[in-house]
Design an enzyme around this catalytic site. Sequence first.
Site, PDB file in Angstrom:
ATOM      1  NE  ARG A 126      -2.492  -1.356   3.462  1.00  0.00           N
ATOM      2  CZ  ARG A 126      -2.321  -2.585   3.956  1.00  0.00           C
ATOM      3  NH1 ARG A 126      -2.672  -3.635   3.235  1.00  0.00           N
ATOM      4  NH2 ARG A 126      -1.813  -2.771   5.152  1.00  0.00           N
ATOM      5  CD  GLU A 174      -2.896  -3.074  15.363  1.00  0.00           C
ATOM      6  OE1 GLU A 174      -2.881  -2.743  14.174  1.00  0.00           O
ATOM      7  OE2 GLU A 174      -3.820  -2.814  16.149  1.00  0.00           O
TER       8      GLU A 174
END
Length: 170
Positions: A58, A95
């Site tokens: 991305r 994460e």
Amino acid sequence: MDLKSYVRDIPDWPKEGIIFRDITPLLGDGRSFKYAIDMIANHYKDKNINAVLGAEARGFILASALAYRLGCGFIPARKPGKLPYNTLRAEYELEYGIDSLEMHEDAIKPNERILVVDDVIATGGTAAAKVELVEKLGGVVAGIAFLIELSFLNGRSKLGDHDILSLITY
Ligand code: AMP
């Protein structure tokens, strides 16, 4: 423009407990994509940026559009084994896992001013790895920009005293 309304929340993806912030609706709409890129470009347009650095996948989308808008270069950071020339590597914690990124060892010339871009800052580990690579190659981090900041994870604390911009905060 309310950019947040173009972000789709995907609960429990890619694993339980994570709310994935899906930016494909924002990218898929010409007005919101242009607005987001222009907001970031306007913030950094007078900062003498030599190149924009983005990590696959991305980060590539945002960094290349920004590089075009700013009239500067684009530098890819990639997953291990993808870049064909000599590379430098940095590891980081996500994460939801551990990963690493590589850059070509000659991607940045000494003192070049680099804008680091990504879609989301969560814990800040990925961005910190990119900052580490830029500085190891002799570059100057002129800014760090994100579409989305998950402020409750306090990722900024890993990024030191840089010019950090995020357009959407949770
Ligand atoms: P971090 O290193 O923890 O700041 O994680 C940032 C990277 O992981 C970015 O490249 C994001 O694309 C991705 N990421 C982490 N958390 C999320 C999330 N909740 N939604 C979307 N992408 C995420």
